[in-house]
Design a protein around this motif. Structure first.
Motif, PDB file in Angstrom:
ATOM      1  N   THR A   1      33.329  41.476  54.204  1.00 45.53           N
ATOM      2  CA  THR A   1      33.996  41.571  55.504  1.00 45.53           C
ATOM      3  C   THR A   1      35.509  41.698  55.360  1.00 45.53           C
ATOM      4  O   THR A   1      36.175  42.252  56.236  1.00 45.53           O
ATOM      5  N   SER A   2      36.071  41.212  54.254  1.00 43.99           N
ATOM      6  CA  SER A   2      37.524  41.298  54.036  1.00 43.99           C
ATOM      7  C   SER A   2      37.954  42.676  53.561  1.00 43.99           C
ATOM      8  O   SER A   2      39.145  42.998  53.572  1.00 43.99           O
ATOM      9  N   GLY A   3      37.002  43.492  53.110  1.00 45.21           N
ATOM     10  CA  GLY A   3      37.338  44.812  52.585  1.00 45.21           C
ATOM     11  C   GLY A   3      37.210  44.929  51.078  1.00 45.21           C
ATOM     12  O   GLY A   3      37.376  46.021  50.529  1.00 45.21           O
ATOM     13  N   LEU A   4      36.906  43.825  50.390  1.00 42.14           N
ATOM     14  CA  LEU A   4      36.692  43.883  48.945  1.00 42.14           C
ATOM     15  C   LEU A   4      35.435  44.690  48.640  1.00 42.14           C
ATOM     16  O   LEU A   4      34.383  44.473  49.239  1.00 42.14           O
ATOM     17  N   LYS A   5      35.558  45.625  47.705  1.00 40.36           N
ATOM     18  CA  LYS A   5      34.410  46.410  47.262  1.00 40.36           C
ATOM     19  C   LYS A   5      34.074  45.975  45.835  1.00 40.36           C
ATOM     20  O   LYS A   5      34.961  45.808  45.009  1.00 40.36           O
ATOM     21  N   TYR A   6      32.760  45.819  45.574  1.00 38.97           N
ATOM     22  CA  TYR A   6      32.380  45.345  44.249  1.00 38.97           C
ATOM     23  C   TYR A   6      31.033  45.915  43.838  1.00 38.97           C
ATOM     24  O   TYR A   6      30.194  46.275  44.681  1.00 38.97           O
ATOM     25  N   ILE A   7      30.858  45.989  42.522  1.00 40.67           N
ATOM     26  CA  ILE A   7      29.592  46.423  41.936  1.00 40.67           C
ATOM     27  C   ILE A   7      29.284  45.464  40.790  1.00 40.67           C
ATOM     28  O   ILE A   7      30.134  45.245  39.912  1.00 40.67           O
ATOM     29  N   ILE A   8      28.107  44.873  40.791  1.00 43.58           N
ATOM     30  CA  ILE A   8      27.665  44.065  39.659  1.00 43.58           C
ATOM     31  C   ILE A   8      27.140  45.046  38.613  1.00 43.58           C
ATOM     32  O   ILE A   8      26.057  45.613  38.767  1.00 43.58           O
ATOM     33  N   THR A   9      27.902  45.271  37.573  1.00 41.53           N
ATOM     34  CA  THR A   9      27.536  46.279  36.568  1.00 41.53           C
ATOM     35  C   THR A   9      26.565  45.737  35.531  1.00 41.53           C
ATOM     36  O   THR A   9      25.762  46.491  34.978  1.00 41.53           O
ATOM     37  N   THR A  10      26.647  44.444  35.226  1.00 42.99           N
ATOM     38  CA  THR A  10      25.709  43.798  34.309  1.00 42.99           C
ATOM     39  C   THR A  10      25.257  42.491  34.952  1.00 42.99           C
ATOM     40  O   THR A  10      26.003  41.498  34.931  1.00 42.99           O
ATOM     41  N   PRO A  11      24.050  42.455  35.555  1.00 43.38           N
ATOM     42  CA  PRO A  11      23.588  41.240  36.226  1.00 43.38           C
ATOM     43  C   PRO A  11      23.298  40.118  35.226  1.00 43.38           C
ATOM     44  O   PRO A  11      23.146  40.346  34.027  1.00 43.38           O
ATOM     45  N   SER A  12      23.230  38.904  35.744  1.00 39.84           N
ATOM     46  CA  SER A  12      22.896  37.737  34.924  1.00 39.84           C
ATOM     47  C   SER A  12      22.267  36.685  35.818  1.00 39.84           C
ATOM     48  O   SER A  12      22.581  36.598  37.014  1.00 39.84           O
ATOM     49  N   ALA A  13      21.386  35.911  35.221  1.00 40.28           N
ATOM     50  CA  ALA A  13      20.765  34.806  35.956  1.00 40.28           C
ATOM     51  C   ALA A  13      21.528  33.504  35.730  1.00 40.28           C
ATOM     52  O   ALA A  13      21.035  32.423  36.061  1.00 40.28           O
ATOM     53  N   GLY A  14      22.716  33.605  35.173  1.00 44.50           N
ATOM     54  CA  GLY A  14      23.508  32.409  34.895  1.00 44.50           C
ATOM     55  C   GLY A  14      23.996  31.723  36.160  1.00 44.50           C
ATOM     56  O   GLY A  14      23.773  32.194  37.278  1.00 44.50           O
ATOM     57  N   ARG A  15      24.694  30.624  35.955  1.00 48.55           N
ATOM     58  CA  ARG A  15      25.189  29.818  37.061  1.00 48.55           C
ATOM     59  C   ARG A  15      26.156  30.629  37.933  1.00 48.55           C
ATOM     60  O   ARG A  15      27.021  31.333  37.419  1.00 48.55           O
ATOM     61  N   LYS A  16      25.996  30.517  39.231  1.00 45.45           N
ATOM     62  CA  LYS A  16      26.933  31.172  40.164  1.00 45.45           C
ATOM     63  C   LYS A  16      28.064  30.201  40.467  1.00 45.45           C
ATOM     64  O   LYS A  16      27.812  29.038  40.812  1.00 45.45           O
ATOM     65  N   PRO A  17      29.302  30.636  40.340  1.00 48.97           N
ATOM     66  CA  PRO A  17      30.429  29.714  40.577  1.00 48.97           C
ATOM     67  C   PRO A  17      30.587  29.359  42.050  1.00 48.97           C
ATOM     68  O   PRO A  17      30.164  30.110  42.938  1.00 48.97           O
ATOM     69  N   VAL A  18      31.208  28.212  42.275  1.00 48.29           N
ATOM     70  CA  VAL A  18      31.605  27.787  43.615  1.00 48.29           C
ATOM     71  C   VAL A  18      33.078  27.420  43.561  1.00 48.29           C
ATOM     72  O   VAL A  18      33.641  27.221  42.476  1.00 48.29           O
ATOM     73  N   ASN A  19      33.691  27.331  44.721  1.00 50.63           N
ATOM     74  CA  ASN A  19      35.106  26.954  44.765  1.00 50.63           C
ATOM     75  C   ASN A  19      35.344  25.652  44.012  1.00 50.63           C
ATOM     76  O   ASN A  19      34.619  24.670  44.190  1.00 50.63           O
TER      77      ASN A  19
END
Length: 342
Positions: free
Chosen positions: A187-205
């Protein structure tokens, strides 16, 4: 014979100077002035605002200051004189379109503070002004003109910003089309592509991330990287840098907004491409020679490790504030500055 010759030269110089001074009128505070060209108008009154051009020189004709160098005339409201150097005594004998030469004795300027006298204004010398009065106005007229000019400048800046934002939008669209990318957009306008996925831990603030990255402008120029091979291949010179993942406490405002938002979308061990609009990067200011104002940026990032934000959880329970993080210094600071906030 030699002494006599020197004395003759000195006397001639003194007489010449005295003759020149005779063409000047002296003000009560000691300024000397002569009208070079009379405009023939009404004399300037106290309270009026005058617009004038000037040059300022010493007795050796060295230029010390000039409105022409500054690119615009000087403006001042004429008030009672407080010192010989404020020129107020002289302004009130001039009129619009007058040109005058004014000599201010430097001994009066530096009386009681000789330690502040520069070598190019020795004792007995003068500060020499050439003045040309271009306009007189009432204070209200001058303020109205100033406000109108400021409003015009504000409008022009807004128009230029709108133009640059339009150009940025077109640049982003062209980059995506030329590289055949299909990014997701937040929604902010950031565009992203996950080029190499992973099942690792997802970060939080509050988590600390170890991140490898390479930052490029839209034309592909590499301006920063934590990876030595990438830096060398891109011709990037970063002498003294330790090539290793940088530490980022995500959500702490240590990095540009595009990173703070984007890193939360990348799992540990995953790689991604961030296409960051300038509003989430360095905006209208830019950052150095490589990142111009309103420049969108491309980052290839890898979240090498996610370290849970234990300290942040402890703060939530105890209410104790954390000490601010120490700033990077020296060469390390220079490499981090590209992705950190300005």
């Amino acid at each position: 014979m030699k002494k006599a010759l020197l004395l003759t030269v000195f006397v001639a110089a003194y007489i010449g100077q005295a003759a020149a001074q005779a063409n000047y009128t002296k003000t009560p505070k000691g300024a000397l002035y002569t009208i070079l060209k009379a405009g023939g108008g009404a004399k300037i009154k106290q309270g009026e605002v005058i617009t004038f051009q000037f040059t300022q020189k010493n007795d050796r004709d060295s230029l010390l200051g000039s409105s022409y160098q500054m690119g615009k005339p000087a403006m001042v409201q004429v008030q009672p004189s407080r010192s010989v150097s404020d020129l107020m005594e002289v302004f009130t004998v001039l009129s619009v379109n007058d040109s005058a030469r004014v000599r201010i004795p430097t001994d009066s300027i530096f009386a009681g503070r000789e330690d502040g006298r520069p070598p190019f204004l020795p004792k007995g010398s003068y500060l020499n002004f050439t003045i040309k009065v271009e306009k007189t106005q009432s204070l209200d007229e001058a303020m109205a003109e100033r406000n109108a000019a400021m409003e015009k400048e504000k409008t022009e800046r807004a128009a230029m910003a709108e133009k640059l934002r339009g150009e940025e939008k077109a640049t982003l669209a062209r980059y995506i089309a030329d590289n055949q990318l299909t990014p997701q957009t937040t929604t902010s306008g950031l565009k992203y592509i996950i080029t190499t996925p992973s099942a690792g831990r997802k970060p939080v603030n509050g988590d600390t991330l170890l991140v490898n990255y390479a930052g490029r402008t839209m034309d592909g120029k590499l301006f920063d990287s934590s990876i030595e091979e990438v830096a060398k291949a891109g011709g990037l010179q970063q002498p003294g840098r330790n090539y290793e993942p940088i530490k980022v406490v995500v959500g702490d405002g240590q990095v540009i907004r595009g990173w703070d938002e984007g890193l939360l979308l990348v799992n540990e061990g995953a790689k991604a491409k961030f296409i960051i609009p300038s509003a989430l990067a360095y905006g209208e200011r830019g950052a150095g020679a490589d990142i111009k104002p309103y420049s969108p940026l491309v980052f290839d990032v890898e979240v090498v490790k996610v370290i849970p934000g234990v300290r942040k959880k402890a703060v939530a329970k105890t209410g104790v504030k954390r000490a601010p993080a120490k700033k990077a210094t020296g060469k390390r600071a220079a490499t981090k500055r590209k992705v950190t906030k300005k």
